[in-house]
Design a protein around this motif. Sequence first.
Motif, mmCIF file in Angstrom:
data_model
loop_
_atom_site.group_PDB
_atom_site.id
_atom_site.type_symbol
_atom_site.label_atom_id
_atom_site.label_comp_id
_atom_site.label_asym_id
_atom_site.label_seq_id
_atom_site.Cartn_x
_atom_site.Cartn_y
_atom_site.Cartn_z
ATOM 1 N N TRP A 92 0.866 -1.174 0.000
ATOM 2 C CA TRP A 92 0.000 0.000 0.000
ATOM 3 C C TRP A 92 0.909 1.232 0.000
ATOM 4 C CZ3 TRP A 92 -4.961 -1.262 -0.707
ATOM 5 C CH2 TRP A 92 -5.404 -2.511 -0.280
ATOM 6 N N PRO A 93 1.359 1.644 -1.172
ATOM 7 C CA PRO A 93 2.419 2.678 -1.226
ATOM 8 C C PRO A 93 2.126 3.936 -0.422
ATOM 9 C CG PRO A 93 1.999 1.762 -3.392
ATOM 10 C CD PRO A 93 0.969 1.171 -2.490
ATOM 11 N N LEU A 94 0.878 4.428 -0.484
ATOM 12 C CA LEU A 94 0.582 5.681 0.220
ATOM 13 C C LEU A 94 0.632 5.520 1.730
ATOM 14 C CD1 LEU A 94 -2.439 7.244 -1.695
ATOM 15 C CD2 LEU A 94 -0.059 7.945 -1.770
ATOM 16 N N ARG A 95 0.414 4.299 2.207
ATOM 17 C CA ARG A 95 0.465 4.050 3.643
ATOM 18 C C ARG A 95 1.901 3.904 4.118
ATOM 19 N NH1 ARG A 95 -4.521 1.789 5.782
ATOM 20 N NH2 ARG A 95 -6.113 1.708 4.167
ATOM 21 N N GLN B 96 -5.247 19.373 8.730
ATOM 22 C CA GLN B 96 -3.850 19.452 9.153
ATOM 23 C C GLN B 96 -3.068 20.524 8.400
ATOM 24 O OE1 GLN B 96 -2.947 15.193 9.118
ATOM 25 N NE2 GLN B 96 -1.127 15.730 10.282
ATOM 26 N N LEU C 147 0.581 13.181 3.293
ATOM 27 C CA LEU C 147 0.230 12.718 4.641
ATOM 28 C C LEU C 147 -0.960 11.768 4.653
ATOM 29 C CD1 LEU C 147 0.460 16.118 6.546
ATOM 30 C CD2 LEU C 147 2.092 14.236 6.640
ATOM 31 N N ASP D 83 -0.849 8.387 6.181
ATOM 32 C CA ASP D 83 -0.148 8.348 7.459
ATOM 33 C C ASP D 83 1.134 7.526 7.350
ATOM 34 O OD1 ASP D 83 0.298 8.868 10.115
ATOM 35 O OD2 ASP D 83 -0.898 7.179 10.825
ATOM 36 N N LEU E 66 6.997 15.769 12.364
ATOM 37 C CA LEU E 66 6.864 14.456 11.721
ATOM 38 C C LEU E 66 8.034 13.561 12.098
ATOM 39 C CD1 LEU E 66 5.679 15.633 8.185
ATOM 40 C CD2 LEU E 66 4.316 14.335 9.832
ATOM 41 N N GLU F 275 7.894 12.246 15.602
ATOM 42 C CA GLU F 275 6.981 11.108 15.766
ATOM 43 C C GLU F 275 7.623 9.793 15.344
ATOM 44 O OE1 GLU F 275 2.905 13.671 14.886
ATOM 45 O OE2 GLU F 275 3.757 12.402 13.349
ATOM 46 N N ARG G 30 9.077 9.287 12.334
ATOM 47 C CA ARG G 30 9.026 9.043 10.890
ATOM 48 C C ARG G 30 10.368 9.371 10.234
ATOM 49 N NH1 ARG G 30 3.091 9.292 9.991
ATOM 50 N NH2 ARG G 30 2.321 10.374 11.804
ATOM 51 N N MET H 281 0.736 14.810 15.474
ATOM 52 C CA MET H 281 -0.517 14.364 14.856
ATOM 53 C C MET H 281 -1.219 13.373 15.758
ATOM 54 S SD MET H 281 -0.020 13.776 10.873
ATOM 55 C CE MET H 281 1.722 13.513 11.134
ATOM 56 N N GLN I 282 -4.309 11.884 14.849
ATOM 57 C CA GLN I 282 -4.955 10.824 14.081
ATOM 58 C C GLN I 282 -3.887 9.986 13.403
ATOM 59 O OE1 GLN I 282 -4.640 13.861 12.818
ATOM 60 N NE2 GLN I 282 -6.583 14.910 12.588
ATOM 61 N N THR I 283 -3.927 8.711 13.634
ATOM 62 C CA THR I 283 -3.033 7.837 12.897
ATOM 63 C C THR I 283 -3.836 6.644 12.417
ATOM 64 O OG1 THR I 283 -2.390 6.894 14.986
ATOM 65 C CG2 THR I 283 -0.837 8.414 13.975
ATOM 66 N N LEU I 284 -3.344 6.052 11.369
ATOM 67 C CA LEU I 284 -4.000 4.872 10.829
ATOM 68 C C LEU I 284 -3.359 3.665 11.477
ATOM 69 C CD1 LEU I 284 -4.058 5.890 7.111
ATOM 70 C CD2 LEU I 284 -6.043 5.621 8.566
ATOM 71 N N THR J 292 -3.853 -1.565 8.763
ATOM 72 C CA THR J 292 -3.549 -1.673 7.349
ATOM 73 C C THR J 292 -4.338 -2.870 6.830
ATOM 74 O OG1 THR J 292 -1.363 -0.763 7.656
ATOM 75 C CG2 THR J 292 -1.709 -2.055 5.675
ATOM 76 N N ARG K 180 -2.733 -6.331 -0.792
ATOM 77 C CA ARG K 180 -2.133 -5.146 -1.390
ATOM 78 C C ARG K 180 -3.152 -4.507 -2.323
ATOM 79 N NH1 ARG K 180 2.092 -7.902 -5.583
ATOM 80 N NH2 ARG K 180 3.147 -5.960 -5.168
ATOM 81 N N TYR K 181 -2.832 -3.315 -2.820
ATOM 82 C CA TYR K 181 -3.772 -2.671 -3.730
ATOM 83 C C TYR K 181 -3.850 -3.465 -5.031
ATOM 84 C CZ TYR K 181 -0.054 -0.632 -6.641
ATOM 85 O OH TYR K 181 0.995 -0.464 -7.485
ATOM 86 N N ALA L 247 2.838 7.491 -7.805
ATOM 87 C CA ALA L 247 3.372 7.379 -6.453
ATOM 88 C C ALA L 247 2.371 6.687 -5.524
ATOM 89 C CB ALA L 247 3.742 8.752 -5.904
ATOM 90 N N ALA L 248 1.116 6.563 -5.977
ATOM 91 C CA ALA L 248 0.101 5.876 -5.184
ATOM 92 C C ALA L 248 -0.123 4.459 -5.693
ATOM 93 C CB ALA L 248 -1.213 6.648 -5.218
ATOM 94 N N PRO M 141 2.265 2.324 -8.010
ATOM 95 C CA PRO M 141 3.457 2.253 -8.868
ATOM 96 C C PRO M 141 3.528 1.039 -9.788
ATOM 97 C CG PRO M 141 4.018 1.723 -6.598
ATOM 98 C CD PRO M 141 2.579 2.126 -6.599
#
Lengths: 344, 268
Positions: free
Chosen positions: A104-107, A148, A176, A179, A207, A210, A212, B1, B3-5, B8, B12-13, B104-105, B107
Amino acid sequence: MHTGSGPPAGGYPHRKDTDQRYSPRPAGPVPCTGMITAHALTKRFGATTAVDDLTFEVRPGCVTGFLGPNGSGKSTTMRMIVGLDLPDAGSVLIDGKPFAELAWPLREVGALLDAKAFHPARTARNHLRWLAAVNDLPRRRVDEVLGQVGLEAVADRRAGKFSLGMGQRLGIAAALLGDPRVLLFDEPVNGLDPEGIRWVRTFLRELAAEGRTVFVSSHLINEMALTADRLVVIGRGRLIAETSVDEFVARGGGGAVRLLTPDGAPFASALTAAGGTVEDTDGALTVKGLTAPQIGDLAARDGLRIHGLTPVTATLEDAFMELTHDEVDFRSTTIGAAGASPKE
Amino acid sequence: MTQTLTTTPPGRYRIRQVVRAETIKMLTLRSTAVMLGITVVATLAVTVLTSHAALHHTAQYYLGFDPTQQAIGAMVIAGLTGGVFGALLITGEYSSGTIRTTLAAAPRRPLLLAGKVVVTAVAATVFCVLLTLASFLLGEAVLAGGGAPHADLGSPGALRAVVLTGLFVALLALLSFGLGLLFRSTAAAIAAFVGIVFVLPLVMHGISDAGLRYVPTNLLTNSVMSTVNQGPGELVRPFPPAVALLLMALYAAVVVAAGAVRFVRRDA
């Protein structure tokens, strides 16, 4: 070329000219992930080698500045990290995996590579909505990141009407969204007003605090001095240094001590004998290689008079100029351009 | 921050996520609605005008008259706007820089492209088949109202002509999408599309009548839209409709495949 060393246990020492404190990681287990490792990374465009055998790593928990003049290969390297450009040789991995193989690249990785990487006719909210859909992110994340970065009020306006600063904020919101543990920012303060620059700087440090991994490129040396803990410095696509900011400053001429004394000649020979280097500037002596207390002790031992003793801290800019000075062909072309026109 | 996720999702996507995202992308651009709106209005307006022009002629005029082709002939216009739409779906990403955010989302490029092709193909097919049907019904209503020979969906070949014309025009949009992948520039892709679909027939006319029947526009108007057999006196024998559609599918597939190779291998 690899000169990096591990961070000291309590975090990095602070430079006295900064007021944005880097707070060490919060207590508790921090997942030890988010490492970026580039190995022998090379990219050619025709006859030009944009990135040349570049090896470095970027660690979690601190802001790593990616410093180099315009055209030194920073953006190309950033683009290779997220697979937009494909390397001609070498590799760059996120936690040991190529970017394209992340589940999940964005994650996992958020990237701001371009101030305007969105369709001008789509609203900010809709831009984030489709992006959220790619990685199955909940709808609430869209509102959260809009808040944010302070874009709630204009979330339903077409992004094409945004100022450069608002565009940067939308790009940061997109980075972001998932996350992620790893954040890449290519020239994030470009086009921002002073308040925006300060906001980005504080944000990057938060960031990193935290836990990261924050990798931020800039050609603005002084901005990096305020933001980064560690540096990856490149010139003409090659690695110049990979180190902490303080070490980098120390290496590039480091600190000097300015000494006012009526006993110039005997003092100079005593200092040289003690291992220092002495330069006569405007009637004062500039001493390198010895600290102020060492010079004081020497004076007491030899009965020499001191009228003034001032430690002079080198700036990151000094260090940068000093170290890139040795690069073949470097000073005459690229450095001059970058140093003279920081607006670019 | 704060809020965190924390969670998962497993796996995969996959193409499902890509299709959802690309659908949102398509529906959140005003240009989509504008393009489709113009297409509907222009196509149906021309249908009414041409059908009206076919009224009140002598019996001689109606020898070999094809009321189906008469009604759905205006879908050539949808072919043009559909081509612009198909090209813009990909070139708009390059001109705006959105492609970098997209990659980038998501690839995995073959997967991303598959998702884009699915969304483009499904949207174009549904839209074009429905528009052809509307054009047919409207045109036949005008013909019937004016007392001219007319058809209905039960007439021989009429339903086939409507469905195949819709599919054919959707394939034109897909061909243009492929050109967009190849050129990455709106102007270049649309110029190439107009060249192939609208200029090539004019040029071929003077060069080779045998070659002319392979040109997309000819396949569309002479084979796919037609329900009346051409007389033996015709110089160029048109292909059977199904063959014409397959040829068009082949053209689109070749161009999209070439574009896909470029998309997967080249720097974004």
